[in-house]
Structures are given as structure tokens and as C-alpha cells.
Motif scaffolding. Structure first.
Motif, PDB file in Angstrom:
ATOM      1  N   ALA A  39      48.462  32.517  39.237  1.00 14.29           N
ATOM      2  CA  ALA A  39      47.109  31.983  39.104  1.00 14.29           C
ATOM      3  C   ALA A  39      46.176  32.632  40.126  1.00 14.29           C
ATOM      4  O   ALA A  39      45.008  32.921  39.828  1.00 14.29           O
ATOM      5  N   GLY A  40      46.701  32.894  41.337  1.00 14.12           N
ATOM      6  CA  GLY A  40      45.907  33.556  42.364  1.00 14.12           C
ATOM      7  C   GLY A  40      45.523  34.970  41.981  1.00 14.12           C
ATOM      8  O   GLY A  40      44.372  35.392  42.175  1.00 14.12           O
ATOM      9  N   ARG A  41      46.458  35.714  41.406  1.00 15.82           N
ATOM     10  CA  ARG A  41      46.162  37.082  40.978  1.00 15.82           C
ATOM     11  C   ARG A  41      45.138  37.087  39.839  1.00 15.82           C
ATOM     12  O   ARG A  41      44.262  37.961  39.788  1.00 15.82           O
ATOM     13  N   THR A  42      45.256  36.114  38.938  1.00 11.76           N
ATOM     14  CA  THR A  42      44.279  36.011  37.843  1.00 11.76           C
ATOM     15  C   THR A  42      42.886  35.739  38.396  1.00 11.76           C
ATOM     16  O   THR A  42      41.894  36.347  37.955  1.00 11.76           O
ATOM     17  N   LEU A  43      42.802  34.842  39.372  1.00 12.97           N
ATOM     18  CA  LEU A  43      41.520  34.554  40.021  1.00 12.97           C
ATOM     19  C   LEU A  43      40.984  35.803  40.713  1.00 12.97           C
ATOM     20  O   LEU A  43      39.777  36.089  40.645  1.00 12.97           O
ATOM     21  N   ALA A  44      41.875  36.557  41.348  1.00 12.97           N
ATOM     22  CA  ALA A  44      41.448  37.774  42.049  1.00 12.97           C
ATOM     23  C   ALA A  44      40.850  38.786  41.083  1.00 12.97           C
ATOM     24  O   ALA A  44      39.816  39.400  41.380  1.00 12.97           O
ATOM     25  N   PHE A  45      41.487  38.963  39.929  1.00  9.59           N
ATOM     26  CA  PHE A  45      40.946  39.886  38.927  1.00  9.59           C
ATOM     27  C   PHE A  45      39.563  39.438  38.458  1.00  9.59           C
ATOM     28  O   PHE A  45      38.647  40.254  38.296  1.00  9.59           O
ATOM     29  N   GLY A  46      39.411  38.124  38.247  1.00  6.73           N
ATOM     30  CA  GLY A  46      38.125  37.596  37.811  1.00  6.73           C
ATOM     31  C   GLY A  46      37.036  37.811  38.840  1.00  6.73           C
ATOM     32  O   GLY A  46      35.917  38.258  38.513  1.00  6.73           O
ATOM     33  N   LEU A  47      37.345  37.532  40.115  1.00  2.60           N
ATOM     34  CA  LEU A  47      36.356  37.728  41.180  1.00  2.60           C
ATOM     35  C   LEU A  47      36.037  39.205  41.373  1.00  2.60           C
ATOM     36  O   LEU A  47      34.883  39.573  41.617  1.00  2.60           O
ATOM     37  N   PHE A  75      36.181  41.589  39.102  1.00  2.00           N
ATOM     38  CA  PHE A  75      35.338  42.023  37.981  1.00  2.00           C
ATOM     39  C   PHE A  75      33.898  41.551  38.174  1.00  2.00           C
ATOM     40  O   PHE A  75      32.942  42.321  37.970  1.00  2.00           O
ATOM     41  N   LEU A  76      33.746  40.293  38.585  1.00  3.22           N
ATOM     42  CA  LEU A  76      32.408  39.748  38.826  1.00  3.22           C
ATOM     43  C   LEU A  76      31.708  40.513  39.948  1.00  3.22           C
ATOM     44  O   LEU A  76      30.505  40.799  39.869  1.00  3.22           O
ATOM     45  N   GLY A  77      32.475  40.854  40.986  1.00  2.00           N
ATOM     46  CA  GLY A  77      31.898  41.613  42.096  1.00  2.00           C
ATOM     47  C   GLY A  77      31.448  43.000  41.677  1.00  2.00           C
ATOM     48  O   GLY A  77      30.386  43.475  42.103  1.00  2.00           O
ATOM     49  N   SER A 100      28.267  42.656  39.453  1.00  3.19           N
ATOM     50  CA  SER A 100      27.069  42.224  40.173  1.00  3.19           C
ATOM     51  C   SER A 100      26.749  43.105  41.374  1.00  3.19           C
ATOM     52  O   SER A 100      25.711  42.932  42.014  1.00  3.19           O
ATOM     53  N   GLY A 101      27.657  44.035  41.697  1.00  5.54           N
ATOM     54  CA  GLY A 101      27.450  44.884  42.862  1.00  5.54           C
ATOM     55  C   GLY A 101      27.578  44.143  44.174  1.00  5.54           C
ATOM     56  O   GLY A 101      26.949  44.510  45.167  1.00  5.54           O
ATOM     57  N   ASN A 102      28.410  43.089  44.202  1.00  8.86           N
ATOM     58  CA  ASN A 102      28.587  42.264  45.405  1.00  8.86           C
ATOM     59  C   ASN A 102      29.873  42.676  46.124  1.00  8.86           C
ATOM     60  O   ASN A 102      30.969  42.350  45.668  1.00  8.86           O
ATOM     61  N   PRO A 103      29.773  43.382  47.263  1.00 11.62           N
ATOM     62  CA  PRO A 103      30.981  43.850  47.952  1.00 11.62           C
ATOM     63  C   PRO A 103      31.801  42.717  48.559  1.00 11.62           C
ATOM     64  O   PRO A 103      33.016  42.851  48.721  1.00 11.62           O
ATOM     65  N   VAL A 104      31.165  41.585  48.891  1.00 13.39           N
ATOM     66  CA  VAL A 104      31.894  40.459  49.484  1.00 13.39           C
ATOM     67  C   VAL A 104      32.864  39.868  48.469  1.00 13.39           C
ATOM     68  O   VAL A 104      34.017  39.555  48.795  1.00 13.39           O
TER      69      VAL A 104
END
Length: 362
Positions: free
Chosen positions: A187-195, A197-199, A202-206
């Protein structure tokens, strides 16, 4: 943790700051300066310091709850993406793990509630947390909003978030701890992929940085639990390296460099004249002396060596893992009753042992 340094000691734990933490200060200050000049930059810096004070309080929530179950927290490190409390171990009883996991977000909820009462119930919108308006009420409203966000974000049911630990503890009541950890890590790895992709979108390096941290930490947690489950079947004798070269107190960094070339070792136990451990000389320390003729003639007895704690030959391997974690050591010496070193165990050969017997852990 490498690249970190201590700034204080509170409630029995050393508070440390990672060198990269200053990167976020520079970034936040630059955003403020572009928005409103030096005053806005100063306000943004004060805000981020206040926010990280809340992060420290969050980590101490974990630490103080863990202490109730006899688990020490040697240090807490501030990173650009938050804080990291290094507990000696996580409690394996599900109810205790849930209590430790929930203690951190509970602190953020308390801070949010106190600030909301002080502000009369008005919090800032999340899209304006870095927008400086120069008022104390605006400052506190933004801080309240981010504390609520921290509590909610940390309760996501995915490793290494606190919610992931709650999920793992709940699953562990119905299945093995190793399998429960694998599911929470997935579940953590899935969340990481989602974040991630969103980053990227959106061009958000954080967000990208947070995604990388979550992905690595989730995998590390799954590996650690699998290793601990396996280690309960072995003793220190089963994992130790017995064919190796060691250094004495009168050996120099130059002779250590020659040993580095001559062998495949990346670390060298340093033993006194009786064969007892003085410490560990790492490959990094040897290479750091390259180009300095005076440094290469430094003797082992004059060096600040990495820790090399000692454990009995028949000690359970799980005790060795705990000792390695408690001392933050790269290796542990396996010793006879008179403390003479018989061999040593590194993280690398522990990993090799786990791979060789990975099919045995279910």
C-alpha cells in the motif's frame, strides 16, 4: 543517521538535524522573498520553523508512548520531509503498536484544537499556507491547517505512515506479521507511485521527494520485518564472518588501505592486543585519508572508530539485530566469554542470510 548533527537532548532522546533540512529553509525563504521581499521571507522561515516544532512534538508523541512499553528512542532526526524517531524496536503486540502509531497524529490534533480555540474556529485554506499576510492570526491559522493536514496524511493506511502501522497491526491479528507487513508496504509503494505521478504532473519537487522516501521506507520496513522473523531461527554463530583480516592498535591508515586493496572487505575490525574489539574502521574512513600523507600514518589507537559492540556466540540473531539498531552500528562482533572476537556480522551478510533462507519465512 549520516549527515546529521545533534542540537539538543529532550526527554531522554537526542534531537538531530539532517544537513539537507536547510535546503527546505532556503526554498521556503526564496518563495517568500519572491512574493513579498525580505519581510515575507522572514515570516515564511519563522512559519516553517514553527511547523517543524510541531513535527518534533509529533515524533515525541511516538517516543513517549513507546517508553510506556519499555522501548527507548535514542534519537529523533529532522529531515526536509518531516521527522524520524529511531525507536530501538517497534512493539510486536498489535495493541501496543497501534497506541505508539496513533500517539504522533494525536499530538497534531491537540495542537490543531488549541489553535482553533485561540482563533475562534477559523483556519486557513490549504492552498494558502505559504501566502504571507503579515498578521499573527493568519500565521496561526496556517499553522492550524497544516497540523490537521499532518494528522490526516499520517493516518493514510500505507507504510511508512502511522496509518500503515495501524493497518499492519490490525492485519497481524488475522495473519502472520511478515505477511501483514508486506501488504502494508505494498500500500505504501502504491501511495508513493501516486504521489510521484502527481508531483511530476504538477511540477512539485517536494511531492516527488516524499514519494521517493515513502517507496524506500516501505521496502526497508518489509525487509526488516522479514529479517527479524527469520533471525528468530538462528544464532549469532550462524551469521558471523569467520574468515577476515583485522587491524591492531598500532596499524596505520596506510596499512588499512593496503588491506582494502588486498581483500574484499569493506570494513575492518580493530582489536587490541588481547583480541578484544576497539571499534570498526570503515571503507569511507580509509578513502577519506587519500591525498593526505600525514593522515595515512595515523594509528588505529588515535582514530575515532565506528562502534563495534560485542555479543555472545550463542546469542539469538534477533538480539544481534536489536543491538545493531540500538548502537546504530554497521557491524557487531561475536565474542567469546572473555570478550575475544571470534567473528563479526555486518548488515550485508545478514541480508545474504535472509536471501538464502527467504523461502523459510512465511
Amino acid at each position: 543517521m549520516p549527515w546529521s548533527f545533534p542540537i539538543a537532548r529532550l526527554f531522554g532522546s537526542e534531537l538531530r538535524v539532517h544537513a539537507t533540512f536547510f535546503l527546505i529553509l532556503i526554498w521556503i525563504g526564496w518563495i517568500g522573498y519572491n512574493q513579498g521581499g525580505a519581510p515575507a521571507a522572514v515570516e515564511n522561515l519563522l512559519f516553517i520553523l514553527a511547523l517543524f516544532a510541531c513535527v518534533v512534538a509529533h515524533e515525541y508523541g511516538h517516543a513517549l508512548m513507546a517508553r510506556r512499553y519499555g522501548i527507548r528512542t535514542p534519537d529523533i532526526t529532522l529531515l526536509p520531509i518531516g521527522g524520524l524517531a529511531r525507536l530501538e524496536r517497534m512493539p510486536e503486540k498489535p495493541a501496543q503498536e497501534i497506541a505508539v502509531a496513533l500517539a504522533g497524529p494525536a499530538v497534531n490534533i491537540v495542537i490543531w484544537a488549541v489553535l482553533m480555540l485561540a482563533l475562534g474556529g477559523q483556519a486557513a485554506p490549504m492552498d494558502g499556507v505559504l501566502s504571507s499576510e503579515g498578521s499573527l492570526s493568519g500565521f496561526l491559522a496556517r499553522l492550524a491547517g497544516l497540523n490537521l493536514f499532518l494528522a490526516v496524511f499520517n493516518m493514510l493506511p500505507a507504510f511508512p505512515m502511522d496509518g500503515g502501522r495501524v493497518l499492519r497491526a490490525a492485519l497481524a491479528t488475522r495473519m502472520g506479521r511478515v505477511r501483514a507487513t508486506e501488504l502494508a508496504a505494498m500500500a505504501g509503494r502504491t501511495l508513493a507511485f501516486g504521489l510521484g505521478f502527481l508531483g511530476l504532473m504538477s511540477g512539485n519537487p517536494v511531492l516527488i521527494l516524499i514519494a521517493v522516501f515513502i517507496f524506500i521506507a516501505a521496502g526497508a520496513e518489509a525487509q526488516d520485518v522479514s529479517m527479524r522473523a527469520l533471525s528468530k531461527r538462528f544464532s549469532a554463530r550462524d551469521a558471523m564472518i569467520t574468515s577476515y583480516e583485522f587491524l591492531g592498535p598500532d596499524d596505520t591508515l596506510h596499512s588499512a588501505g593496503q588491506a582494502l586493496i588486498r581483500t574484499t572487505q569493506h570494513e575492518f575490525p580493530v582489536l587490541d592486543t588481547s583480541g578484544r574489539p576497539m571499534g570498526l574502521l570503515t571503507r569511507q574512513s580509509i578513502l577519506a585519508s587519500v591525498g593526505d600523507p600525514a593522515a595515512t600514518m595515523t594509528r588505529m589507537s588515535a582514530l575515532e572508530l565506528a562502534p563495534l559492540p560485542c555479543i555472545p556466540l550463542k546469542a539469538p540473531l534477533v538480539d544481534l539485530l536489536d543491538l545493531m539498531h540500538q548502537k546504530n552500528a554497521a557491524a557487531v562482533a561475536v565474542c567469546a566469554p572473555d570478550q575475544r572476537v571470534l567473528g563479526y556480522v555486518t548488515r550485508e551478510n545478514l541480508g545474504e542470510l535472509m536471501i538464502l533462507h527467504s523461502r523459510d519465512t512465511v
